[in-house]
Design a protein around this motif. Structure first.
Motif, PDB file in Angstrom:
ATOM      1  N   ASP A 105      26.662  24.760  76.080  1.00 49.41           N
ATOM      2  CA  ASP A 105      26.168  24.004  74.821  1.00 49.41           C
ATOM      3  C   ASP A 105      24.554  23.242  75.630  1.00 49.41           C
ATOM      4  N   HIS A 106      23.735  23.082  74.748  1.00 50.56           N
ATOM      5  CA  HIS A 106      22.601  22.357  75.111  1.00 50.56           C
ATOM      6  C   HIS A 106      22.308  21.528  73.707  1.00 50.56           C
ATOM      7  N   ALA A 107      22.360  20.378  74.025  1.00 49.58           N
ATOM      8  CA  ALA A 107      21.778  19.326  73.048  1.00 49.58           C
ATOM      9  C   ALA A 107      20.580  19.372  72.920  1.00 49.58           C
ATOM     10  N   VAL A 108      19.969  19.638  71.742  1.00 53.43           N
ATOM     11  CA  VAL A 108      18.394  20.101  71.511  1.00 53.43           C
ATOM     12  C   VAL A 108      17.830  18.558  71.145  1.00 53.43           C
ATOM     13  N   ARG A 109      16.859  18.409  72.135  1.00 59.70           N
ATOM     14  CA  ARG A 109      16.236  17.174  72.331  1.00 59.70           C
ATOM     15  C   ARG A 109      15.200  17.051  70.949  1.00 59.70           C
ATOM     16  N   GLN A 110      14.763  15.915  70.424  1.00 60.48           N
ATOM     17  CA  GLN A 110      13.920  15.571  69.267  1.00 60.48           C
ATOM     18  C   GLN A 110      12.632  16.205  69.556  1.00 60.48           C
TER      19      GLN A 110
ATOM     20  N   ARG B  97      29.847  16.617  78.614  1.00 58.44           N
ATOM     21  CA  ARG B  97      29.837  17.362  77.183  1.00 58.44           C
ATOM     22  C   ARG B  97      30.003  16.016  76.156  1.00 58.44           C
ATOM     23  N   TRP B  98      29.148  16.013  75.218  1.00 55.73           N
ATOM     24  CA  TRP B  98      29.529  14.739  74.124  1.00 55.73           C
ATOM     25  C   TRP B  98      29.321  15.470  72.745  1.00 55.73           C
TER      26      TRP B  98
END
Length: 154
Positions: free
Chosen positions: A114-119, A17-18
């Motif tokens: 959580d999921h960091a949404v990619r560009q 997680r970041w």
């Protein structure tokens, strides 16, 4: 004595997680023991008011969210002043404080997904996925009929 963090999966949720200012995250967390607490409109309305109060701050902007009977989904663009974990903790504590007396505590499970949404991912598609949750769950026939959501993207 074992706590909620001893349950399988909590350590895995925290691995890697970041928090990055400006990053958009798809978030999910559940009520304690997945109780359908927010099936009660008198409770859900208090929770939604607290969520709305945190929706647009320097700490983060909620682009889309839905409060389901036993969980919450949100699309958050993180601000630059606090971490993702701190933002989620603030939302959970604020919503808990705004619930009527007599609502069982704890309200939320510890941890979150959580999921960091990619560009390359389409934010509009992710926002629609979130607000479409009540339809997929069979709670309503179309998302406009479900009262516990909001979106700046839709």
């Amino acid at each position: 004595m074992t706590g909620s963090f001893d349950k399988p999966g909590y350590a895995a949720l925290r691995q890697g997680r970041w928090s990055a200012p400006g990053q958009v995250y798809l978030l999910t967390f559940t009520t304690h023991d997945r109780l359908p607490l927010f099936a009660d409109p008198a409770i859900a309305v208090h929770c939604c008011r607290a969520i709305a109060a945190l929706a647009h701050t320097p700490d983060g902007e909620l682009l889309s969210w839905v409060l389901m009977p036993d969980h919450w989904h949100g699309l958050l663009q993180l601000g630059g002043r606090i971490t993702l974990s701190q933002w989620v903790a603030r939302l959970k504590s604020t919503t808990t404080r705004h619930l009527p007396e007599g609502v069982a505590r704890p309200v939320w499970e510890k941890g979150f997904h959580d999921h960091a949404v990619r560009q390359e991912e389409d934010l509009l598609q992710v926002a629609r996925y979130i607000v479409g949750n009540p339809v997929r769950a069979g709670l309503v026939s179309r998302c406009g009929l479900y009262p516990w959501w909001d979106a700046v993207l839709f």
